[in-house]
Design a protein around this motif. Structure first.
Motif, mmCIF file in Angstrom:
data_model
loop_
_atom_site.group_PDB
_atom_site.id
_atom_site.type_symbol
_atom_site.label_atom_id
_atom_site.label_comp_id
_atom_site.label_asym_id
_atom_site.label_seq_id
_atom_site.Cartn_x
_atom_site.Cartn_y
_atom_site.Cartn_z
ATOM 1 N N UNK A 166 31.376 -9.054 24.760
ATOM 2 C CA UNK A 166 31.605 -8.733 26.169
ATOM 3 C C UNK A 166 30.306 -8.608 26.973
ATOM 4 N N UNK A 167 29.344 -7.788 26.544
ATOM 5 C CA UNK A 167 28.122 -7.702 27.358
ATOM 6 C C UNK A 167 27.382 -9.035 27.459
ATOM 7 N N UNK B 221 14.091 -8.902 41.187
ATOM 8 C CA UNK B 221 14.546 -7.620 40.646
ATOM 9 C C UNK B 221 16.000 -7.300 40.998
ATOM 10 N N UNK B 222 16.481 -7.615 42.223
ATOM 11 C CA UNK B 222 17.924 -7.412 42.463
ATOM 12 C C UNK B 222 18.799 -8.279 41.556
ATOM 13 N N UNK C 232 26.799 -13.564 34.895
ATOM 14 C CA UNK C 232 25.937 -13.095 35.979
ATOM 15 C C UNK C 232 24.693 -13.946 36.133
ATOM 16 N N UNK C 233 24.091 -14.325 35.020
ATOM 17 C CA UNK C 233 22.892 -15.162 35.088
ATOM 18 C C UNK C 233 23.234 -16.556 35.600
ATOM 19 N N UNK D 208 21.812 -7.042 34.547
ATOM 20 C CA UNK D 208 21.826 -5.865 33.666
ATOM 21 C C UNK D 208 23.061 -5.013 33.864
ATOM 22 N N UNK D 209 23.497 -4.858 35.114
ATOM 23 C CA UNK D 209 24.707 -4.088 35.389
ATOM 24 C C UNK D 209 25.928 -4.765 34.784
ATOM 25 N N UNK D 210 25.944 -6.094 34.781
ATOM 26 C CA UNK D 210 27.053 -6.824 34.149
ATOM 27 C C UNK D 210 27.089 -6.517 32.654
ATOM 28 N N UNK D 211 25.918 -6.408 32.022
ATOM 29 C CA UNK D 211 25.875 -6.040 30.608
ATOM 30 C C UNK D 211 26.382 -4.634 30.363
#
Length: 150
Positions: A104-105, A77-78, A112-113, A84-87
């Motif tokens: 961009x997202x 989850x972190x 991030x992934x 998700x925050x990067x998106x």
């Protein structure tokens, strides 16, 4: 005078006038009636969709994903939150063009992934690179054939 009968009383029903507060509440209820009906309909649809979702979760197709989310690996989850925050940051940075809002997202989420799942990112990158090379080669052949015709 009889002991068992009482004299008939003339009663009159007197309706008390509504106060301003009661009138305001009544007016508010009449104004809000369509919205409350809509909310009740949404609650009914939600309960119906919840029963269909529970039946769908019982199928084999969704059971593995459901079990994974019930018992995720440590730190899942972190990691999901960072991706998700990067998106969201990508959406914030992509002001203006609709193309930017798509690129961009997605690219920031991919970065991030790839930080958390490098082996999968390499495998996806190899497949995507091969596909991109094939598409560019097909485009080059198509342009070359058009150029030779003239």
């Amino acid at each position: 005078l009889s002991l068992y009968s009482s004299p008939a009383r003339e009663t009159k029903y007197v309706e008390t006038p509504q106060t301003q507060l009661e009138e305001g509440v009544s007016h508010l209820r009449h104004v809000m009636e369509p919205y409350t009906a809509w909310c009740q309909e949404m609650l009914r649809l939600t309960s119906e969709s919840r029963t269909s979702l529970s039946s769908a979760l019982s199928s084999d197709f969704f059971s593995e994903g459901y079990e994974f989310l019930q018992n995720p690996p440590a730190g899942f989850y972190p990691r999901l939150g960072v991706i998700g925050f990067a998106g969201i940051v990508g959406l914030f940075l992509a002001r203006g063009s609709k193309i930017k809002k798509l690129v961009y997202p997605a690219s920031l989420m991919a970065v991030g992934a790839s930080m958390y799942y490098p082996q999968q990112a390499v495998a996806i990158g190899k497949v995507a690179g091969t596909q991109l090379y094939d598409w560019s080669l097909q485009g080059y052949i198509a342009v070359e054939s058009l150029w030779k015709d003239y």
